[in-house]
Motif scaffolding. Sequence first.
Motif, mmCIF file in Angstrom:
data_model
loop_
_atom_site.group_PDB
_atom_site.id
_atom_site.type_symbol
_atom_site.label_atom_id
_atom_site.label_comp_id
_atom_site.label_asym_id
_atom_site.label_seq_id
_atom_site.Cartn_x
_atom_site.Cartn_y
_atom_site.Cartn_z
ATOM 1 N N LYS A 147 9.023 -9.500 -1.673
ATOM 2 C CA LYS A 147 9.665 -8.131 -1.421
ATOM 3 C C LYS A 147 10.705 -7.729 -2.193
ATOM 4 N N HIS A 148 11.471 -8.536 -2.608
ATOM 5 C CA HIS A 148 12.533 -8.486 -3.501
ATOM 6 C C HIS A 148 12.143 -8.495 -4.958
ATOM 7 N N GLU A 149 11.368 -9.667 -5.289
ATOM 8 C CA GLU A 149 11.122 -9.967 -6.527
ATOM 9 C C GLU A 149 9.766 -9.321 -7.147
ATOM 10 N N LEU A 150 8.729 -9.018 -6.496
ATOM 11 C CA LEU A 150 7.582 -8.491 -7.134
ATOM 12 C C LEU A 150 7.612 -7.023 -6.650
ATOM 13 N N PHE A 186 1.830 -5.936 -8.853
ATOM 14 C CA PHE A 186 1.689 -6.938 -7.662
ATOM 15 C C PHE A 186 1.345 -6.138 -6.413
ATOM 16 N N ASN A 187 0.900 -4.967 -6.448
ATOM 17 C CA ASN A 187 0.550 -4.193 -5.390
ATOM 18 C C ASN A 187 -0.430 -5.003 -4.693
ATOM 19 N N ALA A 188 -1.658 -5.251 -5.277
ATOM 20 C CA ALA A 188 -2.706 -5.933 -4.455
ATOM 21 C C ALA A 188 -2.283 -7.142 -3.735
ATOM 22 N N TRP A 189 -1.339 -7.715 -4.073
ATOM 23 C CA TRP A 189 -1.022 -8.930 -3.047
ATOM 24 C C TRP A 189 -0.379 -8.325 -1.910
#
Length: 537
Positions: free
Chosen positions: A169-172, A177-180
Amino acid sequence: MQFLFSQTQPYTTTRQVTYARNGMVATSQPLASQAGLEILKKGGNAIDAAIATAACLTVVEPTSNGIGGDAFALVWTQDKLHGLNASGKSPKSISIEAIKEAGFDKIPKHGWIPVTVPGAPGAWAELSKRFGKLPLSVVLEPAIQYAWEGYPVSPILSRFWKKAFEAYKHELTDELFNAWFTTFAPNNRAPEPGEIWNSPDHAKTLKEISDTYAESFYRGEIAERIAQFSKDNGGFLSGEDLANYKPDWVEPIKVNYRGFDIWEIPPNGQGIVALQALNILRGFKFMEKESVDTYHKQIEAIKLAFADGGKHVTESRYMKHSVEELLNETYGELRRSLIQDKALQPEAGEPVLSGTVYLATADHEGNMVSFIQSNYMDFGSGLVVPGTGIALQNRGHNFSMDENHVNALRGDKRTYHTIIPGFISKGNQPLGPFGVMGGFMQPQGHVQVVMNTLDFQLNPQAALDAPRWQWLKDKQVEVEQRFPPHIAMQLAEKGHDVKIQLESNSFGRGQIIWRNAETGVLVGGTESRTDGTIAAW
Protein backbone atom coordinates in the motif's frame (compact mmCIF):
# COMPACT_ATOMS: atom_id res chain seq x y z
CA MET A 1 15.55 -49.85 4.53
CA GLN A 2 14.14 -49.70 8.05
CA PHE A 3 13.15 -46.43 9.71
CA LEU A 4 15.88 -45.11 11.99
CA PHE A 5 13.80 -43.40 14.64
CA SER A 6 14.83 -43.36 18.26
CA GLN A 7 12.22 -44.86 20.57
CA THR A 8 12.34 -41.70 22.68
CA GLN A 9 11.72 -38.37 20.99
CA PRO A 10 13.01 -35.31 22.90
CA TYR A 11 10.35 -32.83 21.78
CA THR A 12 6.70 -32.44 22.59
CA THR A 13 5.06 -31.99 19.22
CA THR A 14 1.73 -30.47 18.29
CA ARG A 15 1.30 -33.17 15.66
CA GLN A 16 2.04 -36.88 15.50
CA VAL A 17 3.79 -38.58 12.61
CA THR A 18 1.46 -39.88 9.91
CA TYR A 19 1.69 -43.43 8.56
CA ALA A 20 0.11 -44.67 5.33
CA ARG A 21 0.71 -47.15 2.53
CA ASN A 22 -1.20 -46.15 -0.60
CA GLY A 23 -0.16 -42.53 -0.94
CA MET A 24 0.85 -39.38 0.92
CA VAL A 25 0.94 -35.63 0.22
CA ALA A 26 2.63 -33.20 2.63
CA THR A 27 2.22 -29.45 2.16
CA SER A 28 1.84 -26.19 4.04
CA GLN A 29 -1.87 -25.88 3.17
CA PRO A 30 -4.67 -28.39 3.91
CA LEU A 31 -6.68 -27.73 0.74
CA ALA A 32 -3.61 -28.29 -1.44
CA SER A 33 -2.80 -31.57 0.35
CA GLN A 34 -6.35 -32.77 -0.27
CA ALA A 35 -6.08 -31.78 -3.93
CA GLY A 36 -3.01 -33.99 -4.34
CA LEU A 37 -4.71 -36.88 -2.55
CA GLU A 38 -7.76 -36.50 -4.79
CA ILE A 39 -5.55 -36.98 -7.84
CA LEU A 40 -3.91 -40.06 -6.32
CA LYS A 41 -7.33 -41.58 -5.73
CA LYS A 42 -8.30 -40.86 -9.35
CA GLY A 43 -5.46 -43.10 -10.48
CA GLY A 44 -2.70 -40.53 -10.72
CA ASN A 45 0.79 -41.18 -9.45
CA ALA A 46 3.02 -39.13 -7.13
CA ILE A 47 4.09 -36.94 -10.04
CA ASP A 48 0.49 -36.10 -10.93
CA ALA A 49 -0.21 -35.40 -7.26
CA ALA A 50 2.78 -33.06 -7.01
CA ILE A 51 1.64 -31.08 -10.05
CA ALA A 52 -1.92 -30.84 -8.74
CA THR A 53 -0.70 -29.70 -5.34
CA ALA A 54 1.72 -27.16 -6.79
CA ALA A 55 -0.93 -25.63 -9.05
CA CYS A 56 -3.40 -25.56 -6.16
CA LEU A 57 -0.88 -23.77 -3.94
CA THR A 58 -0.73 -20.85 -6.40
CA VAL A 59 -4.39 -20.31 -5.49
CA VAL A 60 -4.63 -21.25 -1.82
CA GLU A 61 -1.27 -19.80 -0.73
CA PRO A 62 -0.63 -16.88 -3.13
CA THR A 63 1.49 -15.05 -0.54
CA SER A 64 4.29 -17.55 -1.20
CA ASN A 65 4.07 -18.62 -4.84
CA GLY A 66 2.20 -18.13 -8.08
CA ILE A 67 1.82 -19.02 -11.74
CA GLY A 68 4.52 -16.43 -12.49
CA GLY A 69 7.20 -18.09 -10.33
CA ASP A 70 9.89 -20.74 -10.63
CA ALA A 71 10.09 -24.39 -9.61
CA PHE A 72 12.57 -27.22 -9.00
CA ALA A 73 11.85 -30.92 -8.57
CA LEU A 74 13.60 -34.13 -7.58
CA VAL A 75 11.63 -37.15 -8.81
CA TRP A 76 12.28 -40.73 -7.78
CA THR A 77 10.73 -43.02 -10.39
CA GLN A 78 11.79 -46.10 -12.32
CA ASP A 79 14.51 -46.76 -9.70
CA LYS A 80 16.30 -43.50 -10.43
CA LEU A 81 16.39 -39.92 -9.16
CA HIS A 82 15.70 -37.26 -11.79
CA GLY A 83 16.23 -33.52 -11.39
CA LEU A 84 14.25 -30.73 -13.05
CA ASN A 85 15.46 -27.12 -13.08
CA ALA A 86 12.49 -24.94 -13.98
CA SER A 87 14.00 -21.61 -13.03
CA GLY A 88 13.67 -18.86 -15.61
CA LYS A 89 16.35 -16.77 -17.26
CA SER A 90 16.71 -13.02 -17.30
CA PRO A 91 15.39 -11.16 -20.35
CA LYS A 92 17.85 -11.19 -23.26
CA SER A 93 17.90 -7.38 -23.49
CA ILE A 94 18.71 -6.65 -19.84
CA SER A 95 22.17 -5.62 -18.64
CA ILE A 96 23.90 -3.83 -15.78
CA GLU A 97 24.46 -0.84 -18.04
CA ALA A 98 20.75 -0.69 -18.96
CA ILE A 99 19.77 -0.80 -15.27
CA LYS A 100 22.16 2.03 -14.46
CA GLU A 101 20.83 4.07 -17.38
CA ALA A 102 17.35 3.63 -15.90
CA GLY A 103 18.63 5.34 -12.74
CA PHE A 104 19.29 2.35 -10.47
CA ASP A 105 22.56 1.48 -8.75
CA LYS A 106 21.08 -1.78 -7.39
CA ILE A 107 18.37 -4.11 -8.58
CA PRO A 108 14.99 -3.09 -7.12
CA LYS A 109 12.61 -5.56 -5.48
CA HIS A 110 9.50 -4.47 -7.41
CA GLY A 111 8.55 -3.56 -10.96
CA TRP A 112 9.81 -4.98 -14.25
CA ILE A 113 13.58 -4.91 -13.65
CA PRO A 114 13.75 -8.00 -11.37
CA VAL A 115 11.25 -10.04 -13.44
CA THR A 116 12.65 -13.21 -15.00
CA VAL A 117 10.87 -15.75 -17.22
CA PRO A 118 8.43 -17.77 -15.04
CA GLY A 119 9.32 -21.46 -14.98
CA ALA A 120 6.54 -23.03 -12.88
CA PRO A 121 4.00 -23.66 -15.69
CA GLY A 122 6.77 -25.23 -17.75
CA ALA A 123 7.64 -27.51 -14.83
CA TRP A 124 4.06 -28.75 -14.51
CA ALA A 125 3.84 -29.53 -18.22
CA GLU A 126 7.29 -31.16 -18.41
CA LEU A 127 6.68 -33.40 -15.39
CA SER A 128 3.26 -34.38 -16.69
CA LYS A 129 4.47 -35.25 -20.18
CA ARG A 130 7.46 -37.30 -18.99
CA PHE A 131 6.20 -39.09 -15.88
CA GLY A 132 2.49 -38.37 -15.32
CA LYS A 133 -0.35 -40.85 -15.78
CA LEU A 134 -3.32 -38.48 -16.03
CA PRO A 135 -3.90 -35.64 -18.54
CA LEU A 136 -2.82 -32.22 -17.27
CA SER A 137 -6.41 -31.03 -17.78
CA VAL A 138 -7.52 -33.50 -15.09
CA VAL A 139 -4.58 -32.84 -12.77
CA LEU A 140 -5.22 -29.08 -12.63
CA GLU A 141 -8.97 -29.41 -12.02
CA PRO A 142 -8.80 -28.88 -8.22
CA ALA A 143 -6.72 -25.69 -8.61
CA ILE A 144 -9.08 -24.36 -11.28
CA GLN A 145 -12.09 -25.09 -9.09
CA TYR A 146 -10.64 -23.29 -6.06
CA ALA A 147 -9.66 -20.30 -8.20
CA TRP A 148 -13.12 -20.08 -9.76
CA GLU A 149 -15.36 -20.84 -6.76
CA GLY A 150 -13.07 -19.54 -4.02
CA TYR A 151 -12.04 -20.90 -0.64
CA PRO A 152 -12.01 -19.64 2.98
CA VAL A 153 -8.67 -18.02 3.85
CA SER A 154 -6.85 -19.56 6.83
CA PRO A 155 -5.66 -17.44 9.78
CA ILE A 156 -1.92 -17.80 9.07
CA LEU A 157 -2.41 -17.07 5.37
CA SER A 158 -4.49 -14.00 6.24
CA ARG A 159 -1.75 -12.72 8.54
CA PHE A 160 0.92 -12.83 5.83
CA TRP A 161 -1.49 -11.46 3.22
CA LYS A 162 -2.14 -8.47 5.51
CA LYS A 163 1.57 -7.95 6.03
CA ALA A 164 2.17 -7.85 2.28
CA PHE A 165 -0.81 -5.57 1.67
CA GLU A 166 0.33 -3.04 4.27
CA ALA A 167 3.79 -2.92 2.71
CA TYR A 168 2.51 -2.72 -0.88
CA LYS A 169 0.00 0.00 0.00
CA HIS A 170 2.91 2.34 0.73
CA GLU A 171 5.50 0.98 -1.74
CA LEU A 172 3.48 0.20 -4.90
CA THR A 173 1.83 3.54 -5.64
CA ASP A 174 2.37 3.57 -9.42
CA GLU A 175 -0.57 2.63 -11.70
CA LEU A 176 1.66 -0.17 -12.95
CA PHE A 177 0.71 -2.15 -9.84
CA ASN A 178 -3.06 -1.59 -9.98
CA ALA A 179 -3.77 -5.13 -11.13
CA TRP A 180 -2.14 -6.53 -7.99
CA PHE A 181 -4.59 -4.63 -5.80
CA THR A 182 -7.54 -5.53 -8.04
CA THR A 183 -6.62 -9.21 -7.86
CA PHE A 184 -5.39 -9.68 -4.30
CA ALA A 185 -7.09 -6.82 -2.43
CA PRO A 186 -10.43 -6.27 -4.24
CA ASN A 187 -11.96 -4.71 -1.12
CA ASN A 188 -8.90 -2.50 -0.63
CA ARG A 189 -7.63 -4.83 2.09
CA ALA A 190 -6.34 -8.34 2.59
CA PRO A 191 -8.98 -11.04 3.20
CA GLU A 192 -9.85 -11.86 6.79
CA PRO A 193 -9.64 -15.40 8.24
CA GLY A 194 -12.60 -17.42 6.99
CA GLU A 195 -13.40 -14.92 4.23
CA ILE A 196 -13.85 -16.35 0.73
CA TRP A 197 -11.33 -15.26 -1.88
CA ASN A 198 -11.45 -16.25 -5.52
CA SER A 199 -9.83 -15.23 -8.79
CA PRO A 200 -11.72 -16.08 -12.00
CA ASP A 201 -8.80 -14.69 -14.04
CA HIS A 202 -6.48 -17.12 -12.27
CA ALA A 203 -8.92 -19.96 -13.06
CA LYS A 204 -9.05 -19.09 -16.78
CA THR A 205 -5.24 -18.94 -16.97
CA LEU A 206 -4.86 -22.31 -15.25
CA LYS A 207 -7.44 -23.80 -17.61
CA GLU A 208 -5.54 -22.58 -20.66
CA ILE A 209 -2.26 -23.88 -19.22
CA SER A 210 -3.86 -27.28 -18.61
CA ASP A 211 -5.47 -27.50 -22.06
CA THR A 212 -2.27 -26.53 -23.93
CA TYR A 213 0.36 -28.13 -21.65
CA ALA A 214 1.64 -24.58 -20.98
CA GLU A 215 2.22 -23.84 -24.69
CA SER A 216 -0.09 -20.84 -24.45
CA PHE A 217 1.96 -19.49 -21.55
CA TYR A 218 5.19 -19.44 -23.54
CA ARG A 219 4.17 -19.31 -27.19
CA GLY A 220 0.47 -18.45 -27.31
CA GLU A 221 -2.19 -16.07 -26.11
CA ILE A 222 -0.98 -15.86 -22.49
CA ALA A 223 2.57 -15.16 -23.68
CA GLU A 224 1.28 -12.35 -25.88
CA ARG A 225 -0.50 -10.73 -22.94
CA ILE A 226 2.60 -10.94 -20.72
CA ALA A 227 4.86 -9.56 -23.45
CA GLN A 228 2.45 -6.73 -24.28
CA PHE A 229 2.17 -5.74 -20.60
CA SER A 230 5.97 -5.59 -20.45
CA LYS A 231 6.28 -3.60 -23.67
CA ASP A 232 3.60 -1.09 -22.65
CA ASN A 233 5.39 -0.39 -19.37
CA GLY A 234 9.05 -0.34 -20.34
CA GLY A 235 9.84 -3.90 -19.23
CA PHE A 236 12.71 -5.96 -20.59
CA LEU A 237 10.78 -9.26 -20.83
CA SER A 238 9.77 -10.06 -24.42
CA GLY A 239 7.76 -12.62 -26.32
CA GLU A 240 11.05 -14.05 -27.59
CA ASP A 241 12.24 -14.61 -24.00
CA LEU A 242 9.08 -16.56 -23.24
CA ALA A 243 9.13 -18.52 -26.49
CA ASN A 244 12.73 -19.65 -25.97
CA TYR A 245 12.10 -20.99 -22.48
CA LYS A 246 12.22 -24.68 -21.61
CA PRO A 247 12.88 -26.37 -18.25
CA ASP A 248 16.10 -28.41 -18.04
CA TRP A 249 16.44 -32.00 -16.88
CA VAL A 250 19.60 -32.10 -14.78
CA GLU A 251 21.68 -34.67 -12.90
CA PRO A 252 21.14 -34.21 -9.15
CA ILE A 253 24.24 -33.66 -7.00
CA LYS A 254 25.01 -35.36 -3.67
CA VAL A 255 27.28 -35.93 -0.72
CA ASN A 256 27.35 -39.08 1.37
CA TYR A 257 26.52 -38.39 5.01
CA ARG A 258 26.47 -41.16 7.62
CA GLY A 259 26.10 -43.75 4.86
CA PHE A 260 23.16 -42.00 3.18
CA ASP A 261 23.24 -39.99 -0.06
CA ILE A 262 21.85 -36.46 0.39
CA TRP A 263 20.67 -35.07 -2.96
CA GLU A 264 20.10 -31.54 -4.23
CA ILE A 265 19.59 -29.78 -7.57
CA PRO A 266 22.91 -28.49 -9.00
CA PRO A 267 23.63 -24.76 -9.41
CA ASN A 268 22.13 -22.28 -10.13
CA GLY A 269 20.31 -23.44 -6.97
CA GLN A 270 21.76 -23.01 -3.49
CA GLY A 271 21.37 -26.71 -2.63
CA ILE A 272 25.13 -26.98 -2.95
CA VAL A 273 25.39 -24.79 0.18
CA ALA A 274 23.62 -27.48 2.22
CA LEU A 275 25.86 -30.17 0.72
CA GLN A 276 29.02 -28.17 1.44
CA ALA A 277 27.98 -27.76 5.07
CA LEU A 278 27.28 -31.49 5.38
CA ASN A 279 30.60 -32.24 3.67
CA ILE A 280 32.28 -30.26 6.44
CA LEU A 281 30.15 -31.69 9.26
CA ARG A 282 30.60 -35.34 8.29
CA GLY A 283 34.16 -35.13 9.61
CA PHE A 284 32.85 -34.60 13.15
CA LYS A 285 31.16 -37.07 15.47
CA PHE A 286 28.06 -35.75 17.24
CA MET A 287 27.07 -37.53 20.42
CA GLU A 288 24.26 -35.28 21.63
CA LYS A 289 21.83 -32.98 19.87
CA GLU A 290 21.24 -30.54 22.72
CA SER A 291 24.87 -29.60 23.12
CA VAL A 292 26.62 -26.29 22.50
CA ASP A 293 29.32 -28.18 20.56
CA THR A 294 26.72 -29.55 18.11
CA TYR A 295 25.10 -26.18 17.47
CA HIS A 296 28.42 -24.32 17.29
CA LYS A 297 29.81 -26.66 14.63
CA GLN A 298 26.56 -26.59 12.63
CA ILE A 299 26.54 -22.78 12.58
CA GLU A 300 30.23 -22.54 11.67
CA ALA A 301 29.83 -25.04 8.82
CA ILE A 302 26.83 -23.15 7.42
CA LYS A 303 28.73 -19.85 7.58
CA LEU A 304 31.61 -21.28 5.58
CA ALA A 305 29.27 -22.90 3.04
CA PHE A 306 27.30 -19.69 2.53
CA ALA A 307 30.49 -17.69 2.09
CA ASP A 308 31.46 -20.03 -0.75
CA GLY A 309 27.95 -20.02 -2.21
CA GLY A 310 27.80 -16.24 -2.27
CA LYS A 311 31.13 -15.99 -4.09
CA HIS A 312 31.14 -19.02 -6.39
CA VAL A 313 27.56 -20.08 -7.23
CA THR A 314 25.47 -18.94 -10.18
CA GLU A 315 24.28 -20.61 -13.39
CA SER A 316 26.77 -23.44 -13.92
CA ARG A 317 28.14 -22.20 -17.27
CA TYR A 318 29.37 -19.02 -15.57
CA MET A 319 30.95 -20.70 -12.52
CA LYS A 320 34.74 -20.63 -12.18
CA HIS A 321 34.76 -23.63 -9.83
CA SER A 322 32.85 -26.82 -10.56
CA VAL A 323 30.47 -28.65 -8.25
CA GLU A 324 33.07 -31.39 -7.92
CA GLU A 325 35.68 -28.90 -6.71
CA LEU A 326 33.33 -27.32 -4.18
CA LEU A 327 32.25 -30.71 -2.79
CA ASN A 328 35.71 -32.23 -2.93
CA GLU A 329 36.70 -34.21 0.18
CA THR A 330 40.05 -32.38 0.42
CA TYR A 331 38.35 -29.00 0.24
CA GLY A 332 35.84 -30.14 2.86
CA GLU A 333 38.73 -31.02 5.18
CA LEU A 334 40.33 -27.64 4.56
CA ARG A 335 37.14 -25.78 5.42
CA ARG A 336 36.54 -28.07 8.42
CA SER A 337 39.95 -27.19 9.83
CA LEU A 338 38.86 -23.54 10.12
CA ILE A 339 36.25 -24.41 12.75
CA GLN A 340 37.67 -23.70 16.18
CA ASP A 341 36.22 -23.12 19.63
CA LYS A 342 35.18 -19.52 18.91
CA ALA A 343 32.82 -18.08 16.29
CA LEU A 344 34.63 -17.13 13.10
CA GLN A 345 34.06 -14.34 10.60
CA PRO A 346 33.15 -16.29 7.44
CA GLU A 347 35.14 -15.80 4.25
CA ALA A 348 34.95 -17.67 0.97
CA GLY A 349 37.71 -20.10 0.13
CA GLU A 350 39.30 -21.02 -3.20
CA PRO A 351 38.83 -24.71 -4.04
CA VAL A 352 41.79 -26.46 -5.58
CA LEU A 353 41.21 -28.01 -8.99
CA SER A 354 40.41 -31.74 -8.59
CA GLY A 355 7.99 -16.51 -0.33
CA THR A 356 8.16 -20.23 -1.30
CA VAL A 357 6.10 -23.40 -1.01
CA TYR A 358 7.51 -26.89 -0.59
CA LEU A 359 5.62 -30.15 -1.01
CA ALA A 360 6.39 -33.85 -0.96
CA THR A 361 4.37 -36.69 -2.49
CA ALA A 362 4.59 -40.48 -2.62
CA ASP A 363 2.47 -43.31 -4.01
CA HIS A 364 2.11 -47.07 -3.57
CA GLU A 365 4.21 -47.77 -6.69
CA GLY A 366 7.32 -46.27 -5.06
CA ASN A 367 7.29 -42.95 -6.93
CA MET A 368 8.28 -39.97 -4.78
CA VAL A 369 8.56 -36.24 -5.53
CA SER A 370 10.34 -33.39 -3.79
CA PHE A 371 8.96 -30.16 -5.28
CA ILE A 372 9.48 -26.48 -4.50
CA GLN A 373 7.92 -23.40 -6.08
CA SER A 374 8.21 -19.68 -5.40
CA ASN A 375 7.55 -16.13 -6.55
CA TYR A 376 10.24 -14.86 -4.13
CA MET A 377 9.66 -12.17 -1.50
CA ASP A 378 5.97 -12.79 -0.78
CA PHE A 379 3.96 -11.94 -3.94
CA GLY A 380 7.10 -11.24 -5.99
CA SER A 381 7.53 -8.18 -8.20
CA GLY A 382 4.16 -6.67 -7.31
CA LEU A 383 3.16 -6.98 -10.97
CA VAL A 384 0.06 -8.90 -12.00
CA VAL A 385 -0.59 -9.29 -15.72
CA PRO A 386 -4.05 -7.68 -16.15
CA GLY A 387 -6.85 -10.15 -16.75
CA THR A 388 -4.75 -13.24 -15.99
CA GLY A 389 -4.19 -13.45 -12.23
CA ILE A 390 -0.48 -14.05 -12.95
CA ALA A 391 1.72 -12.50 -10.25
CA LEU A 392 5.21 -12.21 -11.71
CA GLN A 393 8.25 -13.19 -9.66
CA ASN A 394 11.16 -10.88 -8.77
CA ARG A 395 13.87 -13.54 -8.80
CA GLY A 396 16.24 -11.22 -10.69
CA HIS A 397 16.72 -9.28 -7.45
CA ASN A 398 19.38 -11.89 -6.56
CA PHE A 399 21.69 -10.87 -9.41
CA SER A 400 24.84 -8.90 -8.60
CA MET A 401 25.49 -5.47 -10.14
CA ASP A 402 29.25 -6.13 -9.91
CA GLU A 403 30.48 -6.89 -13.43
CA ASN A 404 33.26 -9.11 -12.03
CA HIS A 405 31.02 -11.28 -9.83
CA VAL A 406 30.12 -14.76 -11.11
CA ASN A 407 26.46 -13.95 -10.46
CA ALA A 408 26.63 -10.62 -12.30
CA LEU A 409 23.45 -9.60 -14.10
CA ARG A 410 23.51 -10.55 -17.78
CA GLY A 411 20.86 -11.18 -20.37
CA ASP A 412 19.59 -14.75 -20.84
CA LYS A 413 21.10 -15.93 -17.54
CA ARG A 414 19.76 -17.79 -14.52
CA THR A 415 20.54 -16.15 -11.18
CA TYR A 416 21.78 -17.73 -7.95
CA HIS A 417 18.53 -19.27 -6.73
CA THR A 418 17.27 -19.83 -3.19
CA ILE A 419 14.61 -22.53 -3.65
CA ILE A 420 15.86 -26.10 -3.23
CA PRO A 421 14.18 -29.52 -2.96
CA GLY A 422 16.00 -32.28 -1.05
CA PHE A 423 16.03 -36.07 -1.20
CA ILE A 424 17.74 -38.91 0.71
CA SER A 425 18.62 -42.39 -0.51
CA LYS A 426 20.82 -45.28 0.57
CA GLY A 427 22.38 -47.49 -2.03
CA ASN A 428 19.74 -47.95 -4.71
CA GLN A 429 16.82 -47.44 -2.31
CA PRO A 430 15.04 -44.14 -1.67
CA LEU A 431 14.42 -42.94 1.86
CA GLY A 432 12.41 -40.02 0.55
CA PRO A 433 11.83 -36.33 -0.13
CA PHE A 434 12.33 -33.48 2.32
CA GLY A 435 12.53 -29.72 2.17
CA VAL A 436 12.45 -26.55 4.24
CA MET A 437 11.27 -23.42 2.42
CA GLY A 438 12.16 -19.86 3.32
CA GLY A 439 14.77 -17.85 1.39
CA PHE A 440 18.31 -18.29 2.65
CA MET A 441 17.03 -20.34 5.59
CA GLN A 442 16.59 -23.27 3.22
CA PRO A 443 20.10 -24.82 3.21
CA GLN A 444 20.23 -24.26 6.96
CA GLY A 445 16.90 -26.05 7.36
CA HIS A 446 18.12 -28.91 5.17
CA VAL A 447 21.23 -29.38 7.30
CA GLN A 448 19.24 -29.34 10.53
CA VAL A 449 16.61 -31.80 9.24
CA VAL A 450 19.23 -34.19 7.83
CA MET A 451 21.20 -34.19 11.08
CA ASN A 452 18.04 -34.52 13.20
CA THR A 453 17.17 -37.60 11.13
CA LEU A 454 20.53 -39.31 10.67
CA ASP A 455 22.62 -38.18 13.64
CA PHE A 456 19.90 -38.04 16.27
CA GLN A 457 17.30 -40.51 14.89
CA LEU A 458 14.30 -38.19 15.21
CA ASN A 459 11.09 -39.20 13.47
CA PRO A 460 9.92 -36.85 10.66
CA GLN A 461 7.59 -34.80 12.87
CA ALA A 462 10.14 -34.41 15.64
CA ALA A 463 12.85 -33.58 13.09
CA LEU A 464 10.70 -30.69 11.88
CA ASP A 465 9.44 -29.59 15.30
CA ALA A 466 12.90 -29.37 16.86
CA PRO A 467 13.88 -25.75 17.72
CA ARG A 468 15.75 -24.10 14.86
CA TRP A 469 18.52 -21.56 14.50
CA GLN A 470 19.37 -19.33 11.54
CA TRP A 471 22.66 -17.68 10.66
CA LEU A 472 22.11 -14.19 9.18
CA LYS A 473 25.51 -12.63 8.47
CA ASP A 474 28.93 -12.16 10.07
CA LYS A 475 28.50 -13.70 13.56
CA GLN A 476 24.76 -12.95 13.84
CA VAL A 477 22.53 -15.91 14.70
CA GLU A 478 18.81 -15.97 15.44
CA VAL A 479 17.17 -18.72 17.49
CA GLU A 480 13.54 -19.56 18.12
CA GLN A 481 11.83 -18.82 21.40
CA ARG A 482 11.82 -22.55 22.16
CA PHE A 483 15.59 -22.82 21.67
CA PRO A 484 17.31 -23.99 24.90
CA PRO A 485 18.32 -20.77 26.69
CA HIS A 486 21.39 -22.27 28.36
CA ILE A 487 22.77 -23.29 24.96
CA ALA A 488 22.03 -19.83 23.55
CA MET A 489 24.08 -18.36 26.39
CA GLN A 490 26.94 -20.80 25.75
CA LEU A 491 26.91 -19.90 22.03
CA ALA A 492 27.21 -16.24 23.02
CA GLU A 493 30.23 -17.13 25.15
CA LYS A 494 31.80 -18.63 22.03
CA GLY A 495 31.47 -15.30 20.23
CA HIS A 496 28.15 -15.75 18.43
CA ASP A 497 25.86 -12.71 18.40
CA VAL A 498 22.67 -14.54 19.42
CA LYS A 499 19.20 -13.01 19.21
CA ILE A 500 15.82 -14.56 20.02
CA GLN A 501 13.37 -14.19 17.12
CA LEU A 502 9.69 -14.01 18.08
CA GLU A 503 8.40 -14.81 14.55
CA SER A 504 8.72 -18.58 14.15
CA ASN A 505 7.85 -18.53 10.45
CA SER A 506 11.20 -16.91 9.65
CA PHE A 507 12.84 -20.26 10.45
CA GLY A 508 11.34 -21.98 7.42
CA ARG A 509 8.49 -24.37 6.78
CA GLY A 510 9.24 -28.00 5.99
CA GLN A 511 7.74 -31.30 4.90
CA ILE A 512 9.12 -34.86 5.04
CA ILE A 513 8.02 -38.26 3.68
CA TRP A 514 10.13 -41.37 4.33
CA ARG A 515 9.45 -44.80 2.80
CA ASN A 516 10.24 -48.20 4.28
CA ALA A 517 11.70 -50.16 1.36
CA GLU A 518 10.74 -53.53 2.87
CA THR A 519 7.07 -52.85 3.64
CA GLY A 520 6.26 -49.84 1.45
CA VAL A 521 4.93 -48.00 4.50
CA LEU A 522 5.15 -44.22 4.28
CA VAL A 523 5.73 -41.96 7.27
CA GLY A 524 5.45 -38.20 7.10
CA GLY A 525 5.96 -35.05 9.12
CA THR A 526 4.56 -31.60 8.37
CA GLU A 527 5.37 -28.08 9.50
CA SER A 528 3.86 -27.04 12.82
CA ARG A 529 4.93 -23.40 12.23
CA THR A 530 2.25 -22.98 9.57
CA ASP A 531 -0.95 -24.67 8.32
CA GLY A 532 1.03 -27.81 7.48
CA THR A 533 -1.08 -30.87 6.66
CA ILE A 534 -0.52 -34.43 5.50
CA ALA A 535 -3.21 -36.09 3.39
CA ALA A 536 -2.79 -39.86 3.19
CA TRP A 537 -4.57 -43.13 2.53
